[in-house]
Design a protein around this motif. Structure first.
Motif, PDB file in Angstrom:
ATOM      1  N   THR A   1      27.109  36.225  52.614  1.00  0.00           N
ATOM      2  CA  THR A   1      28.922  36.305  51.999  1.00  0.00           C
ATOM      3  C   THR A   1      29.746  36.390  52.919  1.00  0.00           C
ATOM      4  OG1 THR A   1      28.341  35.992  50.127  1.00  0.00           O
ATOM      5  CG2 THR A   1      30.428  35.988  50.631  1.00  0.00           C
ATOM      6  N   LYS A   2      29.896  37.083  53.507  1.00  0.00           N
ATOM      7  CA  LYS A   2      30.570  37.850  54.597  1.00  0.00           C
ATOM      8  C   LYS A   2      30.274  36.911  55.975  1.00  0.00           C
ATOM      9  CE  LYS A   2      31.998  41.630  57.820  1.00  0.00           C
ATOM     10  NZ  LYS A   2      31.503  43.373  58.165  1.00  0.00           N
TER      11      LYS A   2
ATOM     12  N   ALA B   1      28.578  29.195  47.006  1.00  0.00           N
ATOM     13  CA  ALA B   1      28.608  28.832  45.893  1.00  0.00           C
ATOM     14  C   ALA B   1      27.889  28.382  45.796  1.00  0.00           C
ATOM     15  CB  ALA B   1      29.255  28.391  44.295  1.00  0.00           C
ATOM     16  N   TRP B   2      27.161  26.948  46.289  1.00  0.00           N
ATOM     17  CA  TRP B   2      26.893  26.486  46.583  1.00  0.00           C
ATOM     18  C   TRP B   2      25.026  26.778  47.233  1.00  0.00           C
ATOM     19  CZ3 TRP B   2      24.309  21.533  44.545  1.00  0.00           C
ATOM     20  CH2 TRP B   2      24.064  20.779  44.350  1.00  0.00           C
ATOM     21  N   PHE B   3      25.380  27.474  48.109  1.00  0.00           N
ATOM     22  CA  PHE B   3      24.548  28.740  48.895  1.00  0.00           C
ATOM     23  C   PHE B   3      24.231  29.301  48.266  1.00  0.00           C
ATOM     24  CE2 PHE B   3      23.449  32.042  51.966  1.00  0.00           C
ATOM     25  CZ  PHE B   3      22.887  31.772  52.895  1.00  0.00           C
ATOM     26  N   LEU B   4      24.764  30.555  47.542  1.00  0.00           N
ATOM     27  CA  LEU B   4      24.049  31.380  46.979  1.00  0.00           C
ATOM     28  C   LEU B   4      23.514  31.301  45.792  1.00  0.00           C
ATOM     29  CD1 LEU B   4      27.986  34.071  46.618  1.00  0.00           C
ATOM     30  CD2 LEU B   4      25.104  34.497  48.101  1.00  0.00           C
TER      31      LEU B   4
ATOM     32  N   VAL C   1      20.210  39.644  37.604  1.00  0.00           N
ATOM     33  CA  VAL C   1      20.491  40.836  38.544  1.00  0.00           C
ATOM     34  C   VAL C   1      21.822  39.545  38.884  1.00  0.00           C
ATOM     35  CG1 VAL C   1      20.560  42.010  40.265  1.00  0.00           C
ATOM     36  CG2 VAL C   1      19.256  41.944  38.945  1.00  0.00           C
ATOM     37  N   PHE C   2      21.494  38.535  39.418  1.00  0.00           N
ATOM     38  CA  PHE C   2      22.417  37.859  40.436  1.00  0.00           C
ATOM     39  C   PHE C   2      23.839  37.222  39.578  1.00  0.00           C
ATOM     40  CE2 PHE C   2      19.893  35.706  44.109  1.00  0.00           C
ATOM     41  CZ  PHE C   2      21.798  35.042  44.506  1.00  0.00           C
ATOM     42  N   ALA C   3      23.321  37.386  38.187  1.00  0.00           N
ATOM     43  CA  ALA C   3      24.395  36.429  37.554  1.00  0.00           C
ATOM     44  C   ALA C   3      26.566  38.099  37.639  1.00  0.00           C
ATOM     45  CB  ALA C   3      24.176  36.469  36.152  1.00  0.00           C
ATOM     46  N   LEU C   4      25.307  38.918  37.885  1.00  0.00           N
ATOM     47  CA  LEU C   4      26.507  39.683  37.711  1.00  0.00           C
ATOM     48  C   LEU C   4      27.443  39.421  39.270  1.00  0.00           C
ATOM     49  CD1 LEU C   4      24.436  43.671  38.401  1.00  0.00           C
ATOM     50  CD2 LEU C   4      25.746  41.982  35.995  1.00  0.00           C
ATOM     51  N   GLY C   5      27.292  38.675  39.994  1.00  0.00           N
ATOM     52  CA  GLY C   5      28.158  38.177  41.168  1.00  0.00           C
ATOM     53  C   GLY C   5      28.344  39.269  41.991  1.00  0.00           C
TER      54      GLY C   5
ATOM     55  N   PRO D   1      34.352  39.410  31.575  1.00  0.00           N
ATOM     56  CA  PRO D   1      35.182  39.444  33.496  1.00  0.00           C
ATOM     57  C   PRO D   1      33.580  40.893  34.210  1.00  0.00           C
ATOM     58  CG  PRO D   1      35.884  40.171  31.747  1.00  0.00           C
ATOM     59  CD  PRO D   1      35.175  40.043  30.746  1.00  0.00           C
ATOM     60  N   LEU D   2      33.319  41.503  33.419  1.00  0.00           N
ATOM     61  CA  LEU D   2      32.747  42.612  34.540  1.00  0.00           C
ATOM     62  C   LEU D   2      30.964  41.707  35.320  1.00  0.00           C
ATOM     63  CD1 LEU D   2      32.880  45.817  32.514  1.00  0.00           C
ATOM     64  CD2 LEU D   2      33.878  44.839  34.352  1.00  0.00           C
ATOM     65  N   ALA D   3      30.971  40.921  34.274  1.00  0.00           N
ATOM     66  CA  ALA D   3      29.155  40.084  34.806  1.00  0.00           C
ATOM     67  C   ALA D   3      29.816  38.995  35.031  1.00  0.00           C
ATOM     68  CB  ALA D   3      28.496  39.694  33.557  1.00  0.00           C
ATOM     69  N   MET D   4      30.949  38.022  35.005  1.00  0.00           N
ATOM     70  CA  MET D   4      31.310  37.136  35.552  1.00  0.00           C
ATOM     71  C   MET D   4      31.989  36.464  36.597  1.00  0.00           C
ATOM     72  SD  MET D   4      29.151  34.988  34.168  1.00  0.00           S
ATOM     73  CE  MET D   4      29.130  34.249  35.129  1.00  0.00           C
ATOM     74  N   VAL D   5      33.165  37.792  36.683  1.00  0.00           N
ATOM     75  CA  VAL D   5      34.727  37.404  37.882  1.00  0.00           C
ATOM     76  C   VAL D   5      33.707  38.218  39.326  1.00  0.00           C
ATOM     77  CG1 VAL D   5      37.443  38.896  38.163  1.00  0.00           C
ATOM     78  CG2 VAL D   5      36.431  37.969  35.891  1.00  0.00           C
ATOM     79  N   ASP D   6      34.248  37.471  39.948  1.00  0.00           N
ATOM     80  CA  ASP D   6      33.545  38.185  41.581  1.00  0.00           C
ATOM     81  C   ASP D   6      35.058  37.511  42.275  1.00  0.00           C
ATOM     82  OD1 ASP D   6      32.701  38.974  43.686  1.00  0.00           O
ATOM     83  OD2 ASP D   6      31.617  36.437  43.908  1.00  0.00           O
ATOM     84  N   ASP D   7      35.996  38.514  41.531  1.00  0.00           N
ATOM     85  CA  ASP D   7      37.008  38.470  42.958  1.00  0.00           C
ATOM     86  C   ASP D   7      37.371  39.689  43.151  1.00  0.00           C
ATOM     87  OD1 ASP D   7      39.608  38.229  44.323  1.00  0.00           O
ATOM     88  OD2 ASP D   7      40.833  36.530  42.352  1.00  0.00           O
ATOM     89  N   PRO D   8      37.380  40.141  44.137  1.00  0.00           N
ATOM     90  CA  PRO D   8      37.502  41.566  44.608  1.00  0.00           C
ATOM     91  C   PRO D   8      39.267  41.883  44.187  1.00  0.00           C
ATOM     92  CG  PRO D   8      36.822  40.351  46.164  1.00  0.00           C
ATOM     93  CD  PRO D   8      36.932  39.848  45.525  1.00  0.00           C
TER      94      PRO D   8
END
Length: 740
Positions: free
Chosen positions: A522-523, A537-540, A564-568, A626-633
Motif C-alpha cells: 500500500t505504501k 482496492a483492485w490491486f489488494l 484475515v484479509f477482510a479485517l482491512g 467498523p472494526l472489520a471494515m473501516v480502513d481509514d487511519p
C-alpha cells in the motif's frame, strides 16, 4: 456391435497442431454420435504428419426408435396459434395428442442404420473441424464456400465392420485405401478393417501411435548419448515435436566444432532446439558437450551421411549465433540501454526507458529501506549466504548503500539486452543474455546475476530469487508492471490477461514468501505511483485472489485468507499468512469449532435485531462492523473512543447481571486485551489461545441467559455484550468469512 475406422489423409500436419487435433476429432465424433442416439464402447485417435485417424469400437449397428414430443398451444387457443403449430410440426389437428388441456405433437421416428448416420457425420466433422489455421486449395479455392483443411485433404477411409461407409466431400470419396511411408513404401495400402489398421500401416513403415513414436525417440536419444559416454539433456517438448514430424523415427548422434562452446550453452541448446529440433548432451563433467542428436524420418543406408548433412546445417546456425554473441559485446550494456527510449512499453505508460527509470528508483528504495533483506536472516530458515549477509548489513549503512547502488545499476541495465542481436533472434534469452554481457564487461557479480534472474520466477517450479540485489530488481520490475497498469485501469479479466499480470503477481508472492519479506504494498502504491483508492482496492483484491491460488496447493483454506484479509489494512503477506496459519490450526480444534459456532450465533442475533449500537454512529461503509471494515487511519481514534464508551456502558449496568452474563463479561475483560496485545506483537497462536478462553463463557451465556429480555435495559446491555464479544473476535479475524 461393430468397429469403425476413420482416416483423414492430407499433406503434412504441423507437429504443434497434432495433439489438439486428436482431442478435437474425438470430441466432434462423440458429439455427433450423441445427437444421433449412439454411443461407442471406446474411441481412440491417432495422428501422424500425414494423417488424422479414429477407431471407435462396439458401435450399435442401428439407432433405436425414438418418440419426439413437441408442446403446442392450449386447448381453446386462437385458431391462428393452432394453425401455426400444425405447420411447424407437419401434422393435422386429428394427429395431435391432448393432455392436461394442452396439445402435443408426438412423432415416432424409426431407428436408422449406423452406416447412414456415419455417412452424414463424416463430412460434417470435416467441415466443422477447428484447425488453428486452415487453407483452401485448387480451382475450388476461388470460392469461399470451398472446403478448408489444415493442408490439402487427399483421402478418406471410412470402414464399418470392414465395409466402406460411402460419403463424399469436395470431390473426395471415402474408401479403404491409404498411403504408407513417403520414402520407405511405394503404392497404395488397402485397409481390411479397423482391427487391421495399426499393423497394416506398421508394415508400410508408419507408426500411427503418437505415444509409441515419442518412446522410440526418447529412448533412442538417451541410448545414443549413453553409447558415446554422454548424458542426454532431457527435453520432453522436443520429443513431442519430433514425434509430430516423423512417421518412422530414427535417431543419430553427431559432433559439432568444439570452438562453438565459447558461446553460452543456453544459446547453443536453443539454436539446436528451435532451428533444427536437435537434442544436446552433457559430458561427464556435467557441462554442455559438443554433440547433438537428430531425429530422422527414415532408416538410411548410411546414418553417417545424414548426420554429416545435419552437422553442416547446425554449424551454419551456430556460426550465426556466435556472430550475434560477438557483435553484441562490441556495444556496452549502458549504450544498448539508451536505445530503449525508442521502444514503447505501452501507449499509456511511455517507453521501456521510462519503465527502467521507475524500476531503478524503486529497486534502490527497496534496498535502502532494508525491505529485501530477509526477515529470517540469522535463523535456520535462511540460506547460509543470506544469514551472513543479513547479519552484516542489517545495521551497516555503508553496505546497504553499496547494495542499493548495485540494485539501481542492475535495474538500469536489466532491459538492455532487449535491443541486442541475440535476443532479437531468441526472445526466450532476454535477461539471461544481459547477465552474460554484464559479466563479460566485468560488472559486479551481484549486478550480472540480478540482470540475469530479474524475470524469475517465470512460472510454477521456476527458481525464486533470494539474493538481495536480485530480489530488489525482480520485485521492482514486477511491482512496476502491476502498479503501472492498475494506475491506468488496465486490469486482468476472467478471460483476458494480455499483460501477464497474474503471472507477475504470483512471482511477487513467491519471492516475498520465499524470504519472508515485509513488503508494504500500500505504501509503495501510494508514495511511488500515487495510486488512487479505487485501483489500489483492485490491486489488494487481486493480491488476495492470487494469494489464495498460490496457497491452495499448500493446503491453506481460501476462506481463512478471506477472514484475515477482510479485517482491512493488511498488506504484509508474511504477517497475514502467519495469522492465517494460526487461524487454520485453531479452527480445527474443538475450542475453535465451538467458538466459531458461538460467534455465528451472536452475529445472527445482532443481525436479526439490526443491532448497530455505536457502530451506526461511525461506520463509513454501511457494513456491520467498523472494526472489520473501516480502513481509514483517521477513524481509528474515533472507533477506539466509541468502543471504550460501549465497554464502559457495559461495566455500569443498571441491573445485576446473571452469573453466566457476568462470567462472559469477566472473560472478555481478560481475553480481549490479551488477544489484541498478541496480535500487535504478531503472536497469533497466543491470540487464538486468548480467544479459546471465551468458548466456555459464550456457550454458557447462550444456555442460561435470555438475550431478548422483556426489560429494555437488559436487552440493550446483552446485545452490546454480544457486540463486544464479536468485536474481540474480529480483532483476530473476521469469523463471518469462515465456512462451517
Amino acid at each position: 456391435m461393430a468397429d469403425f475406422l476413420l482416416e483423414l489423409r492430407c499433406e503434412e500436419i504441423p507437429a504443434r497442431m497434432q495433439p489438439k487435433a486428436k482431442e478435437d476429432l474425438a470430441r466432434l465424433f462423440a458429439d455427433a454420435l450423441a445427437k444421433a442416439g449412439l454411443t461407442a464402447g471406446s474411441v481412440e485417435t491417432f495422428a501422424t504428419p500425414r494423417r488424422l485417424a479414429l477407431i471407435a469400437k462396439d458401435l450399435p449397428l442401428a439407432t433405436a426408435a425414438v418418440s419426439e414430443e413437441t408442446k403446442g398451444p392450449k386447448v381453446g387457443a386462437p385458431p391462428q396459434a393452432l394453425e401455426g403449430f400444425l405447420r411447424k410440426v407437419g401434422l393435422t389437428a386429428e394427429q395431435l395428442t391432448e393432455r392436461d388441456g394442452v396439445y402435443f405433437a408426438v412423432v415416432e421416428k424409426p431407428g436408422r442404420e449406423t452406416a447412414a448416420v456415419l455417412a452424414e457425420t463424416i463430412p460434417a466433422i470435416i467441415r466443422a473441424f477447428p484447425w488453428p489455421k486452415s487453407m483452401r486449395w485448387g480451382a475450388a479455392s476461388l470460392s469461399t464456400e470451398s472446403l478448408r483443411w489444415v493442408r490439402p485433404l487427399s483421402g478418406i477411409i471410412a470402414l464399418l465392420d470392414g465395409a466402406v461407409v460411402p460419403c463424399e466431400i469436395d470431390g473426395i470419396a471415402s474408401g479403404r485405401t491409404t498411403m504408407g511411408h513417403r520414402f520407405h513404401h511405394s503404392g497404395p495400402v488397402d485397409i481390411a478393417n479397423a482391427g487391421a489398421y495399426i499393423e497394416t500401416l506398421r508394415a508400410a513403415h508408419v507408426i500411427v501411435h503418437f505415444s509409441e513414436r515419442c518412446k522410440l525417440i526418447r529412448d533412442g536419444a538417451a541410448k545414443a548419448a549413453a553409447v558415446a559416454g554422454l548424458t542426454l539433456v532431457e527435453d520432453e517438448g522436443l520429443v513431442i515435436e519430433n514425434a509430430g514430424l516423423t512417421e518412422w523415427p530414427n535417431v543419430g548422434l553427431g559432433i559439432f566444432d568444439e570452438a562453438f562452446l565459447d558461446v553460452p550453452p543456453e544459446v547453443i541448446q536453443l539454436t539446436a532446439r528451435v532451428n533444427q529440433k536437435y537434442f544436446v548432451c552433457q559430458g561427464p563433467d556435467g557441462k554442455l558437450f559438443n554433440a547433438f542428436i537428430c531425429t530422422a524420418n527414415i532408416v538410411p543406408r548410411d546414418m553417417g551421411i545424414v548426420i554429416e548433412g545435419n552437422h553442416k546445417v547446425l554449424a551454419a546456425r551456430l556460426s550465426d549465433a556466435r556472430f550475434f554473441w560477438e557483435q553484441d559485446q562490441k556495444t556496452s550494456l549502458e549504450d544498448h540501454a539508451k536505445k530503449l527510449a525508442r521502444i514503447t512499453f505501452h501507449e499509456k505508460l511511455g517507453t521501456v526507458a521510462d519503465k527502467v527509470e521507475r524500476v531503478a528508483k524503486l529497486a534502490r528504495w527497496l534496498v535502502e529501506e532494508r525491505i529485501v533483506i530477509p526477515a529470517n536472516a540469522g535463523t535456520q530458515n535462511g540460506t547460509e549466504q543470506q544469514d551472513a549477509l543479513g547479519s552484516r548489513v542489517r545495521g551497516n549503512d555503508k553496505e546497504i548503500a553499496a547494495l542499493a547502488d548495485m540494485a539501481e545499476q542492475a535495474a538500469r541495465l536489466c532491459k538492455a539486452d532487449l535491443v541486442t542481436e541475440m535476443v532479437g533472434e531468441f526472445p526466450e534469452l532476454q535477461g539471461l543474455m544481459g547477465g552474460y554481457y554484464a559479466a563479460k564487461e566485468g560488472l559486479p557479480q551481484e549486478v550480472a546475476e540480478a540482470i540475469r534472474d530479474h524475470y524469475k520466477p517465470v512460472g510454477q517450479g521456476d527458481d525464486v530469487p533470494t539474493a538481495p540485489v536480485t530480489v530488489a530488481v525482480s520485485l521492482a520490475d514486477k511491482l512496476d508492471t502491476m502498479f503501472s497498469f492498475f494506475s491506468v485501469e488496465l486490469y486482468p479479466t476472467g478471460s483476458k490477461d494480455p499483460f501477464a499480470l497474474r503471472r507477475a503477481m504470483l512471482g511477487i508472492i513467491a519471492t516475498v514468501l520465499k524470504s519472508d519479506l515485509r513488503v508494504p504494498f500500500t505504501k509503495i502504491a501510494r508514495t511511488h505511483y500515487a495510486l488512487p483508492d479505487g485501483p489500489l482496492a483492485w490491486f489488494l483484491d487481486f493480491l488476495d485472489e492470487r494469494l489464495k491460488v498460490q496457497q491452495r496447493e499448500a493446503g491453506v483454506r481460501h476462506d481463512l485468507i478471506d477472514a484475515v484479509f477482510a479485517l482491512g489494512g493488511e498488506d504484509d503477506l508474511v504477517r497475514l499468512l502467519a495469522r492465517v496459519h494460526a487461524l487454520q490450526t485453531f479452527v480445527t480444534t474443538e475450542d475453535g469449532t465451538n467458538l466459531l459456532a458461538g460467534y455465528k450465533r451472536a452475529a445472527n442475533i445482532l443481525k436479526k435485531e439490526d443491532w448497530r449500537g455505536i457502530e451506526g454512529e461511525i461506520s463509513q461503509t454501511g457494513e456491520e462492523d467498523p472494526l472489520a471494515m473501516v480502513d481509514d487511519p483517521d477513524l481509528a481514534p474515533v472507533i477506539a473512543a466509541k468502543m471504550a464508551e460501549r465497554h464502559a456502558a457495559a461495566e455500569h449496568l443498571t441491573y445485576t447481571p446473571e452469573p453466566a452474563e457476568q462470567a462472559l463479561i469477566d472473560a472478555l475483560d481478560a481475553a480481549a486485551p490479551q488477544a489484541a496485545a498478541a496480535v500487535e506483537a504478531e503472536r497469533f497462536a497466543d491470540a487464538m489461545a486468548a480467544l479459546a478462553s471465551l468458548r466456555a463463557p459464550i456457550d454458557r451465556f447462550f444456555e442460561e441467559v435470555t438475550v431478548n429480555a422483556d426489560e429494555a435495559n437488559k436487552r440493550a446491555a446483552r446485545l452490546a455484550l454480544l457486540a463486544r464479544f464479536r468485536d474481540a473476535v474480529h480483532r483476530v479475524a473476521d469469523f463471518s468469512r469462515i465456512e462451517g
